[in-house]
Design an enzyme around this catalytic site. Structure first.
Site, short mmCIF file in Angstrom:
data_model
loop_
_atom_site.label_atom_id
_atom_site.label_comp_id
_atom_site.label_asym_id
_atom_site.label_seq_id
_atom_site.Cartn_x
_atom_site.Cartn_y
_atom_site.Cartn_z
N LYS A 48 17.66 3.42 0.76
CA LYS A 48 17.77 3.51 2.31
C LYS A 48 19.15 2.48 0.91
CE LYS A 48 14.57 2.20 5.58
NZ LYS A 48 14.45 2.22 6.56
N LYS A 97 1.13 -1.63 0.43
CA LYS A 97 0.06 0.08 0.42
C LYS A 97 1.15 1.38 -0.06
CE LYS A 97 -3.05 -2.98 3.80
NZ LYS A 97 -2.31 -2.97 4.63
N GLY A 98 2.06 1.26 0.35
CA GLY A 98 2.82 2.58 0.25
C GLY A 98 3.00 3.39 -0.77
N ASP A 129 14.62 -0.60 0.08
CA ASP A 129 15.80 -0.89 1.73
C ASP A 129 16.36 -2.17 1.63
OD1 ASP A 129 15.55 -0.32 4.99
OD2 ASP A 129 14.38 -2.58 5.18
N GLU A 167 7.69 2.75 -6.45
CA GLU A 167 7.50 1.70 -4.91
C GLU A 167 8.20 3.38 -3.59
OE1 GLU A 167 6.38 0.26 -2.98
OE2 GLU A 167 7.84 -1.51 -2.86
N ASP A 168 7.97 3.19 -2.61
CA ASP A 168 7.34 3.69 -1.63
C ASP A 168 8.78 3.79 -1.29
OD1 ASP A 168 7.68 1.24 -0.42
OD2 ASP A 168 6.35 1.71 0.72
N PHE A 203 14.33 5.05 10.18
CA PHE A 203 13.30 4.19 10.06
C PHE A 203 12.14 5.93 9.65
CE2 PHE A 203 8.55 2.19 10.32
CZ PHE A 203 8.75 0.92 9.17
P1 IMP Z 1 13.43 -4.65 1.29
O1 IMP Z 1 12.40 -5.12 0.40
O2 IMP Z 1 13.73 -4.13 2.70
O3 IMP Z 1 13.58 -3.24 0.67
O4 IMP Z 1 12.51 -3.44 2.13
C1 IMP Z 1 11.63 -2.83 1.50
C2 IMP Z 1 9.56 -2.56 1.99
O5 IMP Z 1 9.96 -2.58 2.76
C3 IMP Z 1 9.05 -1.28 1.61
O6 IMP Z 1 8.37 -1.75 0.58
C4 IMP Z 1 8.57 -1.35 3.22
O7 IMP Z 1 7.24 -1.52 3.28
C5 IMP Z 1 9.36 -1.38 3.78
N1 IMP Z 1 9.89 -0.59 4.53
C6 IMP Z 1 11.31 -0.25 4.34
N2 IMP Z 1 12.47 0.49 5.00
C7 IMP Z 1 11.15 1.17 5.58
C8 IMP Z 1 10.74 2.26 6.45
O8 IMP Z 1 11.65 3.13 6.93
N3 IMP Z 1 9.63 3.02 6.90
C9 IMP Z 1 8.74 1.92 6.37
N4 IMP Z 1 8.40 0.68 5.79
C10 IMP Z 1 9.93 0.28 5.47
MG MG Z 2 5.81 -0.93 -0.14
#
Ligand code: IMP
Ligand code: MG
Length: 176
Positions: free
Chosen positions: A129, A41-42, A101, A97-98, A150
């Site tokens: 990030k 949803k982000g 990470d 994408e939001d 975060f």
């Molecule tokens: P990844 O697979 O670790 O890159 O995670 C991506 C997902 O983790 C994003 O789409 C977010 O939903 C969540 N996420 C990662 N970092 C944050 C943050 O700082 N705040 C809120 N959601 C985050």
């Molecule tokens: Mg997300």
């Protein structure tokens, strides 16, 4: 119990950056149309704002994915909760994408979409990030590169809260 949230990017700063991204994307894809895939949803808030700033023809679809394991660390095993409504064959796809990470979610998702016969698959993320990266992911369009903190707001949540904040903030959890 309340969380303390400090502003990282104001609403004006976020919107100004999205405007720039929209202009850049419109230039890069000039003469073509673009198919935006927002990740629920982000990325909903970002996807809508970005779409409004793109001046070439736009179509939109949404997908929902989640990674197994505990909720704050993604595991690398990704599950599709809601797939696309429409095929992407022959389309210029831009995944919106939001935040990137660890890269686990996007690395799986981009791989998955690349196998569906689209003309191109690129990625646009509001936040990146890079310090946290585990899987290599190429972010073609980035709103802001941020440190390892975060963040919430503009679609991003902390335990499903704060998505509706019109700015991006850093959350410092309150005492229970
Ligand atoms: P990844 O697979 O670790 O890159 O995670 C991506 C997902 O983790 C994003 O789409 C977010 O939903 C969540 N996420 C990662 N970092 C944050 C943050 O700082 N705040 C809120 N959601 C985050
Ligand atoms: Mg997300």
């Amino acid at each position: 119990m309340s969380d303390k949230i400090s502003v990282l990017y104001t609403e004006d700063e976020v919107n100004a950056r999205i405007r720039e991204l929209g202009e850049q994307i419109s230039r890069d894809y000039a003469g073509k149309s673009i198919h935006l895939i927002g990740i629920l949803k982000g990325a909903t808030f970002f996807t809508c704002e970005l779409a409004k700033r793109i001046t070439i023809p736009v179509t939109m679809d949404f997908m929902s994915v989640s990674s197994y394991g505990d909720s704050t660390e993604s595991s690398g095993v990704v599950k599709i909760n809601k797939d696309l409504d429409d095929p992407i064959e022959g389309r210029e796809v831009l995944v919106v994408e939001d935040i990137v990470d660890t890269g686990n979610t996007l690395s799986y998702l981009l791989d998955n979409l690349q196998k569906r016969g689209s003309s191109s698959v690129k990625l646009c993320a509001l936040l990146d990030k890079p310090e946290r990266r585990i899987k290599d992911v190429k972010v073609d369009y980035t709103g802001f590169v941020i440190p390892d903190a975060f963040v919430v707001g503009y679609g991003l949540d902390y335990a499903q809260k704060y998505r509706n904040l019109p700015y991006v903030g850093i959350v410092e959890p309150g005492m229970e």
